[in-house]
Structure formats: C-alpha cells, structure tokens
Design an enzyme around this catalytic site. Structure first.
Site, mmCIF file in Angstrom:
data_model
loop_
_atom_site.group_PDB
_atom_site.id
_atom_site.type_symbol
_atom_site.label_atom_id
_atom_site.label_comp_id
_atom_site.label_asym_id
_atom_site.label_seq_id
_atom_site.Cartn_x
_atom_site.Cartn_y
_atom_site.Cartn_z
ATOM 1 N N HIS A 138 39.979 34.326 39.956
ATOM 2 C CA HIS A 138 38.958 33.915 41.138
ATOM 3 C C HIS A 138 37.603 34.622 40.991
ATOM 4 O O HIS A 138 37.371 35.441 41.761
ATOM 5 C CB HIS A 138 39.794 34.300 42.482
ATOM 6 C CG HIS A 138 39.303 33.491 43.699
ATOM 7 N ND1 HIS A 138 38.309 32.573 43.269
ATOM 8 C CD2 HIS A 138 39.496 33.203 44.848
ATOM 9 C CE1 HIS A 138 37.956 31.834 44.671
ATOM 10 N NE2 HIS A 138 38.828 32.299 45.451
ATOM 11 N N GLN A 141 35.079 34.467 43.677
ATOM 12 C CA GLN A 141 35.371 35.632 44.876
ATOM 13 C C GLN A 141 34.963 36.984 44.345
ATOM 14 O O GLN A 141 34.481 37.627 45.127
ATOM 15 C CB GLN A 141 36.973 35.303 45.153
ATOM 16 C CG GLN A 141 37.468 36.438 46.112
ATOM 17 C CD GLN A 141 36.857 36.010 47.513
ATOM 18 O OE1 GLN A 141 36.930 34.758 47.802
ATOM 19 N NE2 GLN A 141 36.222 36.887 48.201
ATOM 20 N N ASP A 233 45.011 40.569 49.984
ATOM 21 C CA ASP A 233 45.312 38.971 49.977
ATOM 22 C C ASP A 233 46.581 38.542 50.640
ATOM 23 O O ASP A 233 47.294 39.207 50.675
ATOM 24 C CB ASP A 233 45.201 38.549 48.573
ATOM 25 C CG ASP A 233 44.749 37.227 48.462
ATOM 26 O OD1 ASP A 233 44.525 36.415 49.358
ATOM 27 O OD2 ASP A 233 45.001 36.459 47.246
ATOM 28 N N CYS A 273 40.063 38.258 50.945
ATOM 29 C CA CYS A 273 39.318 37.005 50.509
ATOM 30 C C CYS A 273 39.655 35.951 51.335
ATOM 31 O O CYS A 273 38.938 35.019 51.318
ATOM 32 C CB CYS A 273 39.633 36.840 48.983
ATOM 33 S SG CYS A 273 41.452 36.535 48.980
ATOM 34 N N ARG A 301 30.095 34.450 49.621
ATOM 35 C CA ARG A 301 30.408 33.427 48.830
ATOM 36 C C ARG A 301 29.122 32.404 48.585
ATOM 37 O O ARG A 301 28.942 32.159 47.185
ATOM 38 C CB ARG A 301 31.588 32.763 49.423
ATOM 39 C CG ARG A 301 32.828 33.563 49.199
ATOM 40 C CD ARG A 301 33.510 33.752 47.873
ATOM 41 N NE ARG A 301 33.738 32.447 47.171
ATOM 42 C CZ ARG A 301 34.975 31.953 47.249
ATOM 43 N NH1 ARG A 301 35.775 32.009 48.336
ATOM 44 N NH2 ARG A 301 35.005 30.691 47.023
#
Length: 314
Positions: A138, A141, A233, A273, A301
């Site tokens: 990711h 991110q 997460d 996230c 982001r």
C-alpha cells in the site's frame, strides 16, 4: 511554490521500493508544499487536459475520494472504471488493456488484490501506473504515513515506530518507507502473522544504509515500549472474512489501547490507515483521543497523491 522536478516523469509507483530515498523525500516535500497552497486556497492547475484512469477491484473511501479530488484540484479529470466494466472481466489480457489505455490516459491508479496485476500493467503501459492497494503493498498510504510522522516530529531520523497486529500489506509498505528514511521500525505480530521474511530482510538492508533499524517481535509489550508512533490496521482484510473469528482470538493481545500508549513514550501518538473496527484492533478512546493522528493521516492521502501525480504525469 518551487518548480516541480521532471526526474520522475513517466515513472510508475507500484511499491515503495520503486523509488530511492531521495525520490521519496522529493514527493514528501512536494506534498508539504501542496498542502500549504491548498490551505491558502491557491489554485494549481499543474495537469490541465490530463485524464487519469482509476481501475478498482476493491471498494474504497480514501483512495477513491482523495484521487478524484486530487486530480480535479490539479486541473485534470478522473475516469472511474470499475474492473467489471472492462473487457478484463471477460478475459482480455492485462497486457492488451495496458497498451490500449496508455493511448487514452495520462496515468492509471489500480486498486486490486494481486500485486502481479499491477506489475504487469506497469510492464506494458507507457504511462505511470500507481498502486492504490494490493494484498502485498500500500505505497501511497505509506507516503501519507511518512508525511504525517514528519509533520508531528519534524524529522524521520531516529523516530521509533511500532506496528501492532497482522504483518500485512500496510505493514510491508510502512516498514519500507521507515527503513529508507532512517526511522526505527518494529513489527509486533503474533506467531503466524509476521511480515514477509524477504521484505523484512530487504528493509533491514535499507535501514542499515539510512541509519535506522527494523525488528520483528511476537510480544506486543516489547514492541510498544519507548515507541513514539503506535500504528495498527484492521485484523481481517478484504477476502479474509472466513478467518475473522480466529483472527480476533489470535490478535487480541495486540489491540492498540490506552495501556499500550502508556507503555510507549510520553510523546507517543496513535495511527491507523482506516477503516477502523473500533473495539477490535483499536479502542475508541485512542482512535478519537488527543493523541490520535489518524485524521491527519487520512487527509494527507490527498496531498501525497497530488504530489505523486504532479511528479510522474507528463
């Protein structure tokens, strides 16, 4: 605002390791500038007339909204393309799709399951391919995470980051960017949930070069002690629903809660996230508390996505 360098024009960003530490810092510095200019309500039409395709096989909130808003604020147009609407869903090859879409679009953001699909797009496309999430990585991110950490602490050098839970795609990318920027990273994961050993070994080499460090432990208490950033997460990612109950049992000791914040440094902050499953991997008092950077992280982001587009799209 300073001029935008052209050294990354045409380049893809499919994983953090695609870019050197200096290139990552270039993106982060530009993201900082773009954030300031947005707060000033300054319009920056850096990409007029460009169209960016968004191919999604997974649902999304932050990736889709930040990308569409970011493209519009840079003067371009976003074209949202659910994968089911493409001939990909009927057997057309990734190679043929990449070649054709390169004739129409200025870049493609892909959010999918298999990293190999993103890699194959990047191999055959003649435009930048950006990874909006795969099961392995990711990277956008990770850029937003790094931006948020530097905003808070003023530096990367020596910052201690503890990741709690499943050693998944987010863990991999966060580990990589921490290792490349001189942070000290520890992944605290139960046995059987550790990050990929090959990625750990590669990140360890990066950390040696940057003056940072990488470690993996199986005890949550060991992981969070003296950390400045506690990161978590979801415990059950998309496609893992049949494992949910087992994951809840196995990962329960790794919940990010007030007790773990208390074990960390006095300046420790919490990051996630999103989306969050409150009461599972993170408690409500931490997520919504005054030591949470989660909402800054989510906002960032937008800024890093704009920076990557501005740097890569011709």
């Amino acid at each position: 605002m300073a001029g935008i360098p052209d050294t990354l024009k045409g380049r893809s960003y499919t994983r953090v390791s695609d870019w050197t530490p200096d290139e990552l810092r270039t993106a982060l510095d530009l993201a900082d500038e773009l954030k300031v200019e947005r707060a000033r309500r300054k319009e920056l039409r850096i990409l007029p007339g460009r169209t960016v395709g968004l191919i999604f096989r997974k649902p999304s909130t932050r990736t889709r909204i930040s990308s569409e808003v970011g493209i519009a604020e840079l003067g371009g147009m976003a074209l949202y393309v659910p994968s089911a609407d493409l001939q990909l869903s009927r057997g057309e090859s990734t190679r043929d799709t990449a070649i054709v879409l390169s004739r129409f679009l200025s870049a493609i953001l892909i959010r999918t399951f298999d990293q190999a699909e993103v890699d194959e797009f990047a191999e055959h496309a003649t435009i930048p391919i950006l990874n909006g999430l795969t099961d392995a990585a990711h990277p956008l991110q990770a850029l937003a995470d790094a931006m948020t950490i530097r905003e808070r602490f003023g530096t990367f050098t020596g910052v201690r980051v503890a990741y709690l839970g499943d050693g998944n795609n987010v863990c991999h990318s966060l580990m990589r960017i921490a290792a490349r920027t001189g942070m000290h990273f520890v992944a605290a994961c139960p046995e059987g949930y550790e990050p990929d050993p090959g990625i750990v070994a590669s990140c360890t080499a990066d950390a040696v070069a940057s003056g940072g460090s990488v470690d993996v432990v199986t005890d949550a208490t060991d992981g969070v002690r003296d950390a400045q950033v506690l990161y978590t997460d979801v415990w059950t990612s998309m496609g893992q629903d049949d494992e949910h109950e087992r994951r809840l049992r196995d990962l329960d000791p790794f919940r990010l809660d007030a007790a773990k914040l208390a074990l960390a440094g006095q300046d420790a902050v919490a990051m996630h996230c999103l989306p969050a499953h409150v009461g599972e991997e993170i408690t409500a008092d931490v997520l919504y508390g005054d030591r949470s950077l989660v909402w800054d992280q989510a906002e960032n982001r937008l800024h890093v996505y704009k920076a990557v587009l501005a740097l890569t799209v011709r």
